[in-house]
Design a protein around this motif. Structure first.
Motif, PDB file in Angstrom:
ATOM      1  N   ARG A 190      -4.905  -0.950   6.896  1.00 20.67           N
ATOM      2  CA  ARG A 190      -5.525  -1.115   5.578  1.00 20.67           C
ATOM      3  C   ARG A 190      -4.838  -2.216   4.772  1.00 20.67           C
ATOM      4  N   GLU A 220      -5.801  -5.573   6.108  1.00 21.50           N
ATOM      5  CA  GLU A 220      -7.190  -5.900   5.721  1.00 21.50           C
ATOM      6  C   GLU A 220      -7.254  -6.362   4.262  1.00 21.50           C
ATOM      7  N   ILE A 221      -6.562  -5.646   3.399  1.00 22.98           N
ATOM      8  CA  ILE A 221      -6.606  -6.003   1.972  1.00 22.98           C
ATOM      9  C   ILE A 221      -5.923  -7.351   1.745  1.00 22.98           C
ATOM     10  N   LEU A 245      -0.585   8.185  10.172  1.00 20.52           N
ATOM     11  CA  LEU A 245      -0.888   7.634   8.843  1.00 20.52           C
ATOM     12  C   LEU A 245      -0.270   6.249   8.656  1.00 20.52           C
ATOM     13  N   LEU A 303       0.854  -1.195   0.000  1.00 22.36           N
ATOM     14  CA  LEU A 303       0.000   0.000   0.000  1.00 22.36           C
ATOM     15  C   LEU A 303       0.884   1.236   0.000  1.00 22.36           C
ATOM     16  N   LYS A 304       0.598   2.123  -0.933  1.00 21.42           N
ATOM     17  CA  LYS A 304       1.428   3.325  -1.035  1.00 21.42           C
ATOM     18  C   LYS A 304       0.531   4.555  -1.024  1.00 21.42           C
ATOM     19  N   VAL A 305       0.754   5.418  -0.054  1.00 15.98           N
ATOM     20  CA  VAL A 305      -0.010   6.668   0.036  1.00 15.98           C
ATOM     21  C   VAL A 305       0.867   7.781  -0.535  1.00 15.98           C
ATOM     22  N   ARG A 348      -2.452   3.624  10.151  1.00 17.20           N
ATOM     23  CA  ARG A 348      -3.640   3.371   9.312  1.00 17.20           C
ATOM     24  C   ARG A 348      -3.267   2.575   8.069  1.00 17.20           C
ATOM     25  N   ALA A 349      -2.077   2.878   7.535  1.00 17.28           N
ATOM     26  CA  ALA A 349      -1.637   2.169   6.320  1.00 17.28           C
ATOM     27  C   ALA A 349      -1.438   0.683   6.633  1.00 17.28           C
TER      28      ALA A 349
END
Lengths: 332, 711
Positions: free
Chosen positions: A323, A326-327, A316, A233-235, A319-320
């Protein structure tokens, strides 16, 4: 750019010999492979080698998947690895991290070895108009501390440096317990990727444990990292072609709907690719229940220190992690 | 033969040359014997050069000369102010003294045989500074009243305006909004970097330059060197994007000419990306307080806008930051004040929709906040405040299609399906938001000239010193000429980008079609009439055959008195859909629909392209663009394309719908056009941030809306 001589040795031993003449970091002799980062640093006068030793054609560029796991030749390009069918099938998080990096043009040119050695994007390191950067000029001070530091690290920092390691690939690889194979004048050796990059401490100009003249020849990933449920995951501020604001690499070994073992690493927040074993331990045996994940992810903040503009990364990154878990956990 | 070419979606006449690499941009020219110049720049924002030692640089291979204030020829720098130069203050003089006025100021020029040699030698120039305390933190400057305010139309007006009593009306209002909006400094970041090649032949100078206004480059450089303007020829056929950065003649142009003079041979100077952040202007940082008062039924009773922007300490750049507030919505009590914050930075300049795009972000954000406070649909709020005339100028609008724009865009967007409550629309984990804003930009029309030549073979050559930074001037002018001449497009050759051609106004302010287009039309009509009369035929080809020799006609056009009788602007409405990840703070724009009333549309294809470009520019402004100015020293640490984010392909939404509403305006100019280059970007950022509010309930009043602001 300062003038330099480009050496194109016939074989790796000749290359090693050329480089061995010089010291460890920012020495007058440097290697160049894909050059996607090196050329920028040359153009901006950040690096001023007298001699560049080209590794073109000298390093293994094979990608092999076997019973021992994955072996990536140091000269394999980001594009080749990202498109490799067995990588995509068995180590998808590596392909995902690569495809979330740079642009197609850069990925066609940049190599595996070079990716692990790319220098920080800390803007004060890259702008020689700033006198102070301990990474560029040891002992000169840090312009990021007290400056605009949204880009900078919250983990593994020191009073001398808060620069982020920019690699996405390294974040995925460190989560998979990858090992760096190194060749050098003193022979070959293997270094776990987790130990490959140094913390800045008092010597931020020394970024890796490579000895003078050593070169990355391959990266290996153990077989037990294959087939895990994973997600990278990359924000970031824009949808593509940007370094991570925060990223999370997660690979899960699932036991039904529970987590048997989690491997988690963070990018965009650490001075090196940042593994979070304390979070992994807390998630072992846990369900995918959000509150539980959140509680475990909070442990990532242990020791985190914001500098003002980058304080948000501490929240953040948690949260990352949630997420990404979860994915990954929802994958079949 | 009458071929309707105006209004047709014609593909670019220069498109093939561009995509095959045959279009030559400034740095791609090559003058015989040309050397390369690299600029040495200051690394302090203010003070004096203590010492500057070029011994090492001069000793390196290939170096021809190193110019500094110690050895550079003294230049006349005669007074000159182009339309795009600030009225107050004086342009930066290069290498004339030891003063440092801003970070990154040119303090030397190294000329060498090759670019690499010049780059290297520039690194070897040793400089020490006697630095002085500098004002570089916009957050700590007390804004002051500018000497005057220059509007886009060139009118000079008081920076403070009043209609009714806004303070009292605000205090008495049933509903009030009072907020401050901040837009950080933004840079143009065109893909093509600025470059100049200068070649002297005696006292004649040729400049190949990236420019939006070749005639002014000639005049500016002539004034700097004290030579007649006709001695300077400026050639700039293609411009790889500019967005305003090419409107002024910046110091690097002077340096190229100076270098060529000293070296006695042509010199090419091309800026690096990092140099752009110190050398070609930027959109100034703005801080705008907007207060709105309204009755419960939504009618505005008070509007206050108190705005300031950064400028340099040596020039008063002042943009149209409060203009639209005075007339966009109907309101009896309006107060606007415009101030400036002079700092030790280089002078900001026009950047796409200068003034209006910033003004409208604040005003239309406040309108959205008012709509939320009133629990009223944002479109309905605007309809209730739709003015019948320009209440500031007390003039009728020459045309105003806002109602039709709201209607058409809302319908295409599906606005009626919007649920008003913030956070009420979702797509799985993502919060969906729909927002809108009004757009406006003045119709600018300035004196322009063109020349048309008919040849005996029935073809035509038309020329004007115009520019094409991307909107399609090459193509649209060919259309206008073909239409006026009654010739098919392939028989008309239009050429631009040479200061020897008839003069035009700057290629900015959306005025090119109105001004140059009207001149091209006039010149073509004139030469056609002459040909038909002299050839004694009704058919142009036949007439020219009979005439047997080339015929030429020139035309000058200038605005008539319409500006005294009408308020003339383009208007539009922009609707945007965003998806916001509530946990990670990422915002992506999913759809934008824009409807524009911009008079006659000469080429709907290039117009649509321009509008899409404006939408993408607006996405950058709303979500990512921010030149960080270091409050310690005025440097821009993210002065590169990796850390200064502009939208990439993946940021451009799959749906960008452009509606060009039918609008006939006989008053604006002979062609009936208003231009779309600027309005295309106006309103996009507030439509997006209003959509973010609708998605999240969070009102972000400081751009850009990066993930950290939504956590």
């Amino acid at each position: 750019m300062y003038p330099f001589a480009l050496e194109r040795p016939r074989d790796l031993n000749a290359a090693l010999a050329l480089r061995a003449q010089a010291g460890r970091n920012d020495a007058p002799v440097e290697y160049i492979a894909g050059g996607t980062d090196m050329v920028q640093l040359l153009q901006e006068n950040v690096r001023r080698p007298e001699k560049l030793v080209s590794l073109a054609g000298l390093l293994d560029d094979r990608i092999e998947v076997g019973p021992q796991g994955l072996r990536l030749g140091a000269a394999a390009t980001m594009a080749e690895v990202a498109a490799h069918a067995e990588v995509v099938e068995r180590f998808p998080i590596i392909a995902q991290a690569l495809l979330n990096s740079a642009s197609p043009q850069v990925r066609n040119q940049a190599t595996m070895g070079g990716n692990l050695l790319q220098r920080t994007r800390c803007p004060y390191f890259r702008d020689v108009g700033y006198v102070s950067c301990n990474k560029r000029v040891p002992g000169s001070g840090c312009s990021a501390i007290g400056g605009e530091n949204r880009w900078n690290a919250v983990l593994g920092t020191s009073e001398n440096c808060i620069a982020v390691n920019p690699s996405d690939l390294a974040v995925a690889l460190v989560a998979l317990d990858a090992v760096v194979e190194v060749g050098g004048p003193g022979g070959d050796r293997s270094i776990p990727l987790a130990d490959f990059h140094r913390l800045p401490g008092d010597t931020p100009h020394m970024e890796t444990v490579l000895e003078a003249g050593e070169v990355i020849t391959a990266i290996t990933v153990p077989a037990d990292a294959a087939g895990l449920r994973s997600h990278y995951l990359k924000v970031r501020d824009r949808a593509s072609f940007e370094f991570a604001v925060v990223s999370a690499a997660v690979a899960l070994d699932m036991d039904g709907s529970g987590i048997r073992r989690a491997r988690i690493a963070l990018g965009g927040v650490g001075t090196k690719p940042w593994r979070v074993p304390q979070v992994e331990t807390a998630m072992a045996g846990a369900s995918l229940e959000p509150a539980r994940l959140r509680q475990a992810a909070a442990l990532a903040a242990e020791g985190a220190q914001g500098q003002g503009h980058n304080d948000f990364k501490i929240e953040l990154m948690q949260r990352a992690i949630v997420r990404a878990v979860e994915i990954a956990g929802a994958r079949t | 033969m009458n071929i309707a070419v105006i209004g047709q979606p014609i593909s670019r006449v220069d498109g093939r040359a561009k995509v095959t690499g045959r279009a030559t941009y400034a740095a791609e020219f090559s003058a015989p014997g040309q050397a390369h110049g690299v600029i040495v720049r200051s690394t302090v924002p203010k003070g004096r050069i203590g010492s500057i030692d070029s011994t090492k640089a001069e000793a390196t291979p290939g170096v021809i000369a190193v110019l500094t204030h110690l050895n550079a020829p003294k230049l006349p720098y005669r007074p000159h102010k182009g339309f795009t130069d600030p009225d107050i203050g004086e342009r930066l003089h290069v290498l004339q003294d030891d003063r440092i006025n801003h970070q990154g100021q040119p303090i030397g020029l190294v000329i060498a045989e090759t670019l690499e040699q010049a780059v290297h030698a520039a690194n070897l120039v040793d400089v020490t500074y006697a630095a002085e305390p500098a004002i570089v933190d916009v957050g700590r400057v007390d804004p002051v009243r500018p000497t005057m305010q220059k509007t886009d139309q060139g009118e000079r007006r008081s920076p403070e305006t009043r209609r009714g009593d806004a303070q009292d009306a605000l205090a008495a209002a049933e509903v009030r909004i009072d907020r401050t909006y901040v837009i950080p400094r933004e840079n143009h970041n065109p893909i093509e970097m600025h470059a100049t090649i200068a070649a002297w032949n005696g006292d004649q100078l040729t400049l190949w330059d990236k420019s939006q206004w070749v005639s002014n480059v000639a005049e500016e450089i002539a004034s700097v060197f004290g030579i007649p303007a006709e001695n300077v020829q400026v050639i700039s056929p293609f411009v790889g994007g500019a967005f305003g950065s090419g409107l002024r003649t910046w110091p690097h142009v002077t340096l190229a000419a100076l270098g060529a003079q000293v070296a006695g041979r042509p010199v090419k100077v091309m800026l690096s990306r990092r140099e752009m952040y110190y050398g070609t202007g930027y959109r100034p940082h703005t801080v705008q307080r907007v207060a709105l008062g309204a009755a419960r039924d939504g009618r505005l009773t008070a509007t206050i806008q108190d705005a300031y922007q950064e400028t340099s300490a040596y020039e008063e750049y002042s943009e149209a930051l409060t203009n639209a507030t005075r007339f966009l919505h109907s309101c009896p009590n309006v107060y606007t004040r415009h101030r400036i914050a002079p700092m030790n930075v280089h002078t900001p300049t026009y950047m796409r929709a200068p003034g209006e795009v910033s003004n409208i972000f604040a005003l239309e954000s406040a309108m959205d906040e008012l709509a939320a406070a009133l629990e009223m649909d944002p479109v309905e709020l605007r309809l209730r405040n739709e003015p019948e005339r320009d209440e500031f100028k007390n003039l009728p609008f020459s045309s105003r299609s806002t109602r039709e724009c709201y209607r058409a865009a809302a319908e295409r967007f599906g606005w009626s399906r919007r649920t008003p409550e913030p956070g009420s629309m979702r797509d799985d984990r993502l919060l969906i938001g729909w927002g809108m804003a009004t757009a406006t930009y003045p119709m600018n029309f300035a004196p322009a000239a063109a020349m048309a030549r008919l040849l005996p073979d029935g073809t035509a050559e038309v020329m004007s010193a115009a520019s094409d930074m991307g909107p399609g001037t090459w193509t649209s002018m060919t259309q206008v000429a073909a239409d006026a001449l009654g010739l098919p497009m392939e028989r008309v050759k239009f050429t631009l980008g040479d200061s020897r051609f008839p003069k035009t106004p700057p290629h900015g302010g959306s005025m090119t079609m109105a001004s140059v287009g009207s001149a091209v039309q006039a010149a073509c009509l004139k030469v056609r009439d002459e040909a038909l009369a002299r050839g004694g035929a009704n058919d142009l080809a036949e007439a020219m055959q009979r005439v047997g020799q080339p015929l030429e006609a020139s035309a000058n056009v200038k605005p008539g008195g319409a500006g005294k009788r009408f308020s003339m602007h383009a208007f539009g409405a922009v609707f945007a859909e965003v998806a916001v990840d509530p946990d990670l703070g990422e915002t992506r724009v999913r759809r934008i629909v824009g409807a524009y009333g911009a008079g006659r549309i000469v080429n709907p294809k290039t117009t649509r392209s321009q509008c899409i470009g404006g939408m993408i520019g607006g996405i950058g402004m709303a979500l990512m663009e921010h030149a960080v100015v270091d409050p310690r020293n005025g440097r821009v640490p993210n002065g590169n394309l990796a850390e200064y984010a502009v939208p990439v392909h993946a940021d451009a939404p799959p749906v960008m719908d452009v509606i060009l509403v039918e609008e006939e305006d006989p008053h604006v100019n002979p062609l009936g056009v208003k231009g779309v280059g600027e309005i295309a970007m106006v309103g996009v950022a507030p439509a997006i941030t209003n959509a973010i509010y609708h998605a999240t309930g969070k009102r972000i009043r400081e751009l850009p809306v990066t993930p950290d602001k939504l956590l």
